[in-house]
Design a protein around this motif. Structure first.
Motif, mmCIF file in Angstrom:
data_model
loop_
_atom_site.group_PDB
_atom_site.id
_atom_site.type_symbol
_atom_site.label_atom_id
_atom_site.label_comp_id
_atom_site.label_asym_id
_atom_site.label_seq_id
_atom_site.Cartn_x
_atom_site.Cartn_y
_atom_site.Cartn_z
ATOM 1 N N GLN B 203 24.325 18.732 6.298
ATOM 2 C CA GLN B 203 24.302 20.010 5.591
ATOM 3 C C GLN B 203 24.555 21.166 6.557
ATOM 4 O O GLN B 203 25.233 22.128 6.211
ATOM 5 N N LYS B 204 23.992 21.042 7.754
ATOM 6 C CA LYS B 204 24.150 22.118 8.719
ATOM 7 C C LYS B 204 25.497 22.064 9.428
ATOM 8 O O LYS B 204 25.801 22.910 10.245
ATOM 9 N N GLY B 205 26.251 21.023 9.158
ATOM 10 C CA GLY B 205 27.539 20.894 9.826
ATOM 11 C C GLY B 205 27.432 20.404 11.245
ATOM 12 O O GLY B 205 28.320 20.564 12.071
ATOM 13 N N TRP B 206 26.287 19.778 11.568
ATOM 14 C CA TRP B 206 26.117 19.262 12.934
ATOM 15 C C TRP B 206 26.591 17.823 13.062
ATOM 16 O O TRP B 206 26.555 17.250 14.132
ATOM 17 N N HIS B 207 26.939 17.256 11.921
ATOM 18 C CA HIS B 207 27.389 15.873 11.973
ATOM 19 C C HIS B 207 28.855 15.852 12.386
ATOM 20 O O HIS B 207 29.612 16.767 12.082
ATOM 21 N N ASP B 208 29.245 14.840 13.103
ATOM 22 C CA ASP B 208 30.675 14.668 13.385
ATOM 23 C C ASP B 208 30.990 13.193 13.391
ATOM 24 O O ASP B 208 30.096 12.352 13.453
ATOM 25 N N GLU B 209 32.277 12.885 13.282
ATOM 26 C CA GLU B 209 32.643 11.468 13.259
ATOM 27 C C GLU B 209 33.470 11.146 14.479
ATOM 28 O O GLU B 209 34.349 10.300 14.462
ATOM 29 N N ASN B 210 33.149 11.824 15.531
ATOM 30 C CA ASN B 210 33.907 11.728 16.762
ATOM 31 C C ASN B 210 33.378 10.565 17.602
ATOM 32 O O ASN B 210 32.226 10.577 18.034
ATOM 33 N N TRP B 211 34.213 9.570 17.869
ATOM 34 C CA TRP B 211 33.752 8.381 18.615
ATOM 35 C C TRP B 211 33.491 8.662 20.091
ATOM 36 O O TRP B 211 32.864 7.866 20.767
ATOM 37 N N SER B 212 34.044 9.774 20.579
ATOM 38 C CA SER B 212 33.813 10.018 22.012
ATOM 39 C C SER B 212 32.569 10.863 22.231
ATOM 40 O O SER B 212 32.172 11.107 23.362
ATOM 41 N N ASN B 213 31.949 11.302 21.141
ATOM 42 C CA ASN B 213 30.703 12.052 21.304
ATOM 43 C C ASN B 213 29.512 11.102 21.126
ATOM 44 O O ASN B 213 29.045 10.860 20.024
ATOM 45 N N ASN B 214 29.085 10.544 22.224
ATOM 46 C CA ASN B 214 27.974 9.590 22.185
ATOM 47 C C ASN B 214 26.676 10.327 22.476
ATOM 48 O O ASN B 214 26.368 10.606 23.613
ATOM 49 N N SER B 215 25.928 10.653 21.426
ATOM 50 C CA SER B 215 24.773 11.507 21.697
ATOM 51 C C SER B 215 23.505 11.107 20.965
ATOM 52 O O SER B 215 22.448 11.650 21.223
ATOM 53 N N VAL B 216 23.568 10.168 20.033
ATOM 54 C CA VAL B 216 22.351 9.819 19.303
ATOM 55 C C VAL B 216 21.985 8.357 19.540
ATOM 56 O O VAL B 216 22.811 7.555 19.961
ATOM 57 N N ALA B 217 20.733 8.042 19.272
ATOM 58 C CA ALA B 217 20.304 6.649 19.372
ATOM 59 C C ALA B 217 20.466 5.984 18.013
ATOM 60 O O ALA B 217 20.299 6.635 16.979
ATOM 61 N N THR B 218 20.823 4.722 18.017
ATOM 62 C CA THR B 218 20.960 3.986 16.758
ATOM 63 C C THR B 218 20.088 2.731 16.827
ATOM 64 O O THR B 218 20.201 1.951 17.773
ATOM 65 N N TYR B 219 19.200 2.590 15.841
ATOM 66 C CA TYR B 219 18.320 1.420 15.809
ATOM 67 C C TYR B 219 18.699 0.531 14.651
ATOM 68 O O TYR B 219 19.075 1.008 13.574
ATOM 69 N N VAL B 220 18.627 -0.778 14.893
ATOM 70 C CA VAL B 220 19.060 -1.754 13.899
ATOM 71 C C VAL B 220 17.917 -2.725 13.646
ATOM 72 O O VAL B 220 17.254 -3.167 14.582
ATOM 73 N N LEU B 221 17.671 -3.016 12.367
ATOM 74 C CA LEU B 221 16.700 -4.059 12.026
ATOM 75 C C LEU B 221 17.492 -5.225 11.466
ATOM 76 O O LEU B 221 18.160 -5.108 10.440
ATOM 77 N N LEU B 222 17.467 -6.362 12.176
ATOM 78 C CA LEU B 222 18.227 -7.524 11.712
ATOM 79 C C LEU B 222 17.428 -8.248 10.635
ATOM 80 O O LEU B 222 16.213 -8.218 10.621
ATOM 81 N N LYS B 223 18.176 -8.908 9.741
ATOM 82 C CA LYS B 223 17.493 -9.720 8.729
ATOM 83 C C LYS B 223 16.802 -10.896 9.413
ATOM 84 O O LYS B 223 17.237 -11.361 10.469
ATOM 85 N N GLU B 224 15.761 -11.374 8.766
ATOM 86 C CA GLU B 224 14.935 -12.385 9.417
ATOM 87 C C GLU B 224 15.695 -13.634 9.843
ATOM 88 O O GLU B 224 15.429 -14.205 10.887
ATOM 89 N N GLU B 225 16.668 -14.039 9.029
ATOM 90 C CA GLU B 225 17.324 -15.314 9.337
ATOM 91 C C GLU B 225 18.490 -15.136 10.308
ATOM 92 O O GLU B 225 19.146 -16.098 10.677
ATOM 93 N N THR B 226 18.733 -13.900 10.733
ATOM 94 C CA THR B 226 19.906 -13.661 11.576
ATOM 95 C C THR B 226 19.722 -14.262 12.973
ATOM 96 O O THR B 226 18.688 -14.090 13.600
ATOM 97 N N ASN B 227 20.765 -14.943 13.424
ATOM 98 C CA ASN B 227 20.767 -15.480 14.775
ATOM 99 C C ASN B 227 21.311 -14.427 15.721
ATOM 100 O O ASN B 227 22.451 -13.982 15.597
ATOM 101 N N TYR B 228 20.484 -14.037 16.675
ATOM 102 C CA TYR B 228 20.832 -12.914 17.545
ATOM 103 C C TYR B 228 22.100 -13.193 18.347
ATOM 104 O O TYR B 228 22.993 -12.361 18.449
#
Lengths: 221, 786
Positions: B203-228
């Motif tokens: 909403q504030k226009g702070w989002h971007d879809e720029n792949w070269s702007n690496n600035s946030v952390a991303t956390y992933v929860l895998l499904k229980e049966e997933t083989n890492y």
């Protein structure tokens, strides 16, 4: 017969030579005897006493104590035997410094797993008998030499042994104290306790019923 | 019987006061050090581990091969989270975590600044931060909803219910409180007072879809049966299909449970992290406990002759060996229990200070059953361990030998005791050397010329209307005489917030991927910072309006670009041609322990976040601050005036090293102390054992001095051996430690001389007490038998 020694030898090897501490000792002691072992320094008196008391081993010979062959017994059995039947009295008293008179007397009973009520009764009895009730809460260091030895004798007696072994019991005492202790021994002997003492003093030896003389590990009479 | 044991043990303690005190003090220090370090370690091991789904949580990392080395880092493009959610069915939920945002919250007249962030709605599903009010699935649904912590709720609304109330954020947006979170535990890396939906960012226009702007952390929860492992192979190539901007990078998932303790990477391999420190101190704790235990054994056996007589008597009146072993163990367990109680007091007293020292909120949870179980376990174990040697050794004596008074221990050339003294003193010397070198290194770096003046220099972050009114603020600061100079920058002078390998210049080779740091400054940067200009000039927008696209570079940058005359050359960055107008001497901006990296200071056309103000020297700081605050409040009335002194911020760069230095000094002192206890015990043992020998020597005419020398010599020999062992080890270790720092001292030989001499001196003082005591005894006393 309380105990019998047959051809007891004890030696140490020193510098390729065998030095005999005891040489061919034969001795039999009846219950109720009061024996004095005499002899000059180094003649083996204490060694003989330790052998009789089973505190020390010997190298050859046979030792029978109350129908048990001590020389065939394992260390542990031997220890059980002397714990049950023998009381020790030492020249330097060897009381436990950290314990009071009462607790010193109680110690052998604790090791023999007497019940608390029994222990109390026996200790009280002994304090009474030796007339040291007033001293029961004192530590050994607070007593005179004679009093300490009195406690030593009481401790040796408390578990009702058949035999008292005393290694120069009056060696650290003055003549008056000595006399008191020897009188005590005489009285105990009359009451039926067998006593073997090591002594330097002819006078003390005279309290006994028999004198054994040692010289260089040999019995001379 | 047991009562009797303890009675005797207790009386023994009282009777030998100095011995008991040595024993108890030594052991309680050992126990308390072990306890404090264990509490710390268990805090560290438990960090981040409370999340119920922790074994399925991963953080997204990138790997990139450059200059023959693999670089690993954990910030991601904003768009990555949604791509992962869309493309991989193995994933249960994904949440992005924006970097910290500080906003001004206001309700009526109340204004409170708070730090929090924006996350995806699944964040609360992935991590276990329980809600006191509100439902997990709904609280972050609406764009203008905010979830706040209990403490923050109390600050905002006092004790009134928070849910449903509205707050104004940064005076522009109105948010509705949708949920209240229980306050974060102190063992989490996260540090937010509020969470807002990711959509607010959009909403504030702070989002971007720029792949070269690496600035946030991303956390992933895998499904229980997933083989890492299988999934790792799959997600590796994620960027290939989407990212056309950055060079070839691989994506991988790093287990969240390892993030706190490990997560240091070198060339693509996990190399450790905090766990290294934890292991190091774990080892130190174990060594101190073992040394303390062995000291205890030493001190106990030192009195063996005295105790031997007691053993003889007890055996004669009927004690069996197991009973005696029981008695001695009882004594040592009594001592270890007393030491344990004392140690507990020490721990309770010192834990807050230790907590400050290691900068971790550790505390003792006395309601924890495990704590008491392990405490009793350790006490019992220590008692048994420390008592076992004297128990087994003393109970073996034969009454006929010990009662005759002829008992003497024959000493062998290498006894365990001697080995122990050597080990103790080796560790002491290693630690002494370490503290000297750490302190030297710290002093050297603290004294390093920073290349700019921190004096009277403050900075403030631009917020609210500051940016809008910047020129008025600056003008007023300068005309009122408060400031000598004012400069806008993109980051504080104490750190860079931006770097790139994308800067270009004439003649730059294709494969040159050296990282260049960016700073931005509008005007008069070298004047405000008092930097030294080597060539060219400062930014001066008034005289040269084109300076908005000018650049100043540092010496390292000049070296990198390899221009003979850098002035007038162009560096390209972010699509702008920056013309170099000046070169400044290298100045320390990031770590003072490292070398200064290449840097470009870009002109007024860049982005700005921070204002630096050099105060007028003639006015007191307090006055300047008050006046500055008035000006800021005038132009930015909604926000309180926040500022930092540059010298204070700079000093914080030494926190870690200062901490290391104090910890090492602390453990050095403890080790020395415990080693001295050991040596003291050994010396008293020796004095007791050789009492007859000393007596004979004295009768034959030996002087006190010669006997003291005779007795001390043996120990000094041991310390000598310890020095020989310790010097190469400490040299190797400290040399390795110093390699971490580009800016470092050289280890000089006198460090080792000093450490060795102090060890010798300490040993000499400890031993000579016993030696002199033994030497002045009247031989009549020592030669008398029974």
């Amino acid at each position: 017969m309380l105990l019998q020694l047959n051809n007891i030898f004890k030696w140490v090897n020193s510098g390729g030579q065998r030095i005999f501490l005891l040489k061919d000792i034969n001795l039999s002691v009846q219950e109720g005897e009061f024996i004095s072992i005499m002899g000059p320094s180094g003649s083996g008196k204490s060694t003989l006493l330790n052998v009789i008391g089973m505190l020390d081993n010997f190298d050859e010979g046979e030792y029978h104590f109350l129908n048990e062959s001590v020389h065939t017994l394992k260390e542990k059995h031997r220890a059980n035997l002397y714990k049950e039947y023998i009381g020790f009295v030492f020249q330097s008293y060897h009381l436990l410094d950290e314990l009071t008179v009462k607790e010193n007397l109680e110690m052998p009973l604790l090791y023999k797993k007497y019940k608390s009520s029994e222990r109390k009764a026996m200790v009280a009895d002994m304090l009474d008998r030796f007339n040291i009730v007033g001293k029961k809460d004192l530590f050994p260091a607070q007593l005179s030499g004679g009093q300490q030895q009195l406690v030593g004798v009481a401790r040796a007696l408390i578990a009702i042994p058949k035999l008292i072994l005393a290694d120069e019991p009056t060696g650290n005492l003055n003549s008056k104290q000595s006399e008191e202790i020897m009188e005590l021994f005489k009285k105990l002997n009359k009451e039926g306790v067998t006593i073997i003492q090591v002594t330097h003093s002819e006078k003390n030896a005279a309290y006994g019923s028999r004198i054994i003389n040692l010289l260089d590990g040999r019995k001379t009479s | 019987m047991i009562r009797n044991y303890f009675k005797i043990a207790w009386r023994n303690l009282l009777r030998n006061k100095s011995f008991s005190i040595l024993n108890i003090v030594g052991l309680s220090i050992g126990l308390s050090v072990t306890a404090i370090i264990s509490i710390w370690i268990s805090f560290e091991l438990g960090f981040n581990q409370f999340h119920e789904k922790k074994d399925r949580i991963y953080e997204v990392y990138n790997e990139y091969f450059v200059d023959g080395e693999i670089w690993t880092w954990n910030s991601t493009p904003k768009i990555m989270g949604s791509i992962i959610k869309k493309d991989y069915p193995e994933v249960e939920s994904v949440s992005r975590y924006n970097y910290d945002n500080t906003f001004l919250f206001s309700i009526g007249d109340k204004r409170i600044k708070s730090t929090g962030t924006m996350v995806d709605p699944d964040f609360l599903n992935i991590f276990s931060f329980p809600l006191v009010e509100g439902s997990i699935d709904k609280v972050l649904e609406d764009v203008n909803s905010v979830v706040i912590t209990e403490t923050f709720a109390k600050k905002l609304f006092n004790n009134e219910p928070a849910v449903g109330k509205t707050v104004k954020v940064d005076n522009v947006d109105t948010f509705k409180v949708s949920g209240v979170l229980r306050d974060l535990p102190n063992n989490t890396e996260f540090n937010f007072e509020f969470l807002m939906p990711w959509n607010y960012l959009k909403q504030k226009g702070w989002h971007d879809e720029n792949w070269s702007n690496n600035s946030v952390a991303t956390y992933v929860l895998l499904k229980e049966e997933t083989n890492y492992d299988a999934f790792s192979q799959k997600i590796k190539t994620l960027r290939q299909s989407y990212d056309k901007e950055s060079p070839e990078m691989e994506t991988f998932l790093y287990p969240y449970t390892r993030s706190y303790l490990y997560s240091e990477f070198e060339n693509g391999k996990e190399t450790g992290g905090r766990i290294d420190v934890i292991r190091l101190f774990g080892i130190i704790a174990a060594i101190i406990l073992i040394i303390a235990c062995i000291n205890f054994m030493n001190l106990s056996t030192a009195r063996s002759e005295k105790r031997a007589k007691e053993v003889g008597i007890r055996k004669v009146i009927g004690a069996e060996r197991p009973l005696l072993i029981g008695q001695f163990l009882g004594e040592s367990i009594l001592i270890s229990t007393i030491s344990g109680v004392l140690a507990l007091l020490i721990v309770v007293t010192l834990l807050p200070s230790f907590s400050t020292l290691v900068a971790k909120p550790i505390s003792l949870d006395i309601t924890n059953v495990w704590f008491w179980l392990s405490a009793f376990g350790v006490i019992l174990f220590t008692g048994i361990l420390a008592g076992s040697y004297p128990a087994l050794y003393l109970s073996r004596f034969k009454p006929s030998t010990v009662l005759k008074g002829t008992y003497k221990k024959i000493s062998s050339p290498v006894t365990p005791r001697k080995v122990l003294v050597v080990l103790q003193f080796s560790s002491a010397i290693i630690l002494i050397t370490a503290s000297i070198i750490v302190t030297q290194q710290l002093n050297k770096v603290q004294d390093r010329q920073t290349g700019y003046s921190k004096h009277n220099l403050i900075y403030t972050i631009m917020e609210g209307d500051i940016e809008k009114n910047y020129s008025s603020i600056k003008k007023e600061l300068l005309t009122s005489g408060i400031a000598e100079s004012v400069t806008k920058t993109n980051s504080p002078i104490t750190e860079t917030w931006s770097n790139t390998w994308g800067v270009e210049w004439k003649g730059k080779s294709e494969d040159n991927m050296t990282l260049v740091h960016r700073l931005a400054a509008d005007d008069a940067i070298t004047k405000t910072m008092r930097m030294e200009i080597i060539a060219g000039r400062d930014f001066d927008l008034k005289t040269y309006p084109t300076d908005s696209t000018a650049a100043i570079v540092n010496e390292s940058m000049v070296k990198l670009m390899n221009f003979e005359n850098p002035i007038g050359q162009i560096v390209k960055d972010n699509g702008i041609d920056w013309r170099i107008v000046g070169v400044v001497k290298n100045f320390v901006i990031n770590s003072p322990f490292q070398k200064v990296e290449p840097m470009v200071i870009e002109g007024a056309k860049a982005w700005f976040n921070v204002i630096h103000i050099k105060f007028n020297q003639k006015i007191t700081t307090a006055e300047s601050l008050a006046n500055a605050e008035a000006i800021f409040l005038k132009y930015n009335p909604e926000y309180p005036f926040n500022y930092e002194f540059v010298d204070q911020v700079y000093a914080k760069k030494f926190d870690t090293e200062k901490r290391t230095s104090s910890l090492i000094s602390l453990f050095t002192l403890l080790t020395i102390f415990i080693s001295c206890l050991g040596l003291f015990g050994l010396a008293s043992y020796m004095a007791e054992n050789r009492i007859k020998e000393i007596g004979i020597r004295k009768v034959l005419g030996a002087s006190v001095q010669s006997i003291t020398t005779l007795l001390s010599k043996d120990f000094l020999k041991l310390v000598g051996i310890a020095i020989v062992l310790a010097v190469p080890i400490s040299w190797y270790m400290m040399n390795k430690w110093l390699q971490e720092f580009a800016y470092r001292i050289h280890i000089s030989w006198w460090t080792f001389v000093l450490a060795g001499l102090s060890a010798l001196a300490i040993a000499l003082i400890t031993v000579s007490y016993q030696a002199i005591k033994a030497a002045i005894v009247n031989p009549v006393k020592s030669l008398r038998t029974e």
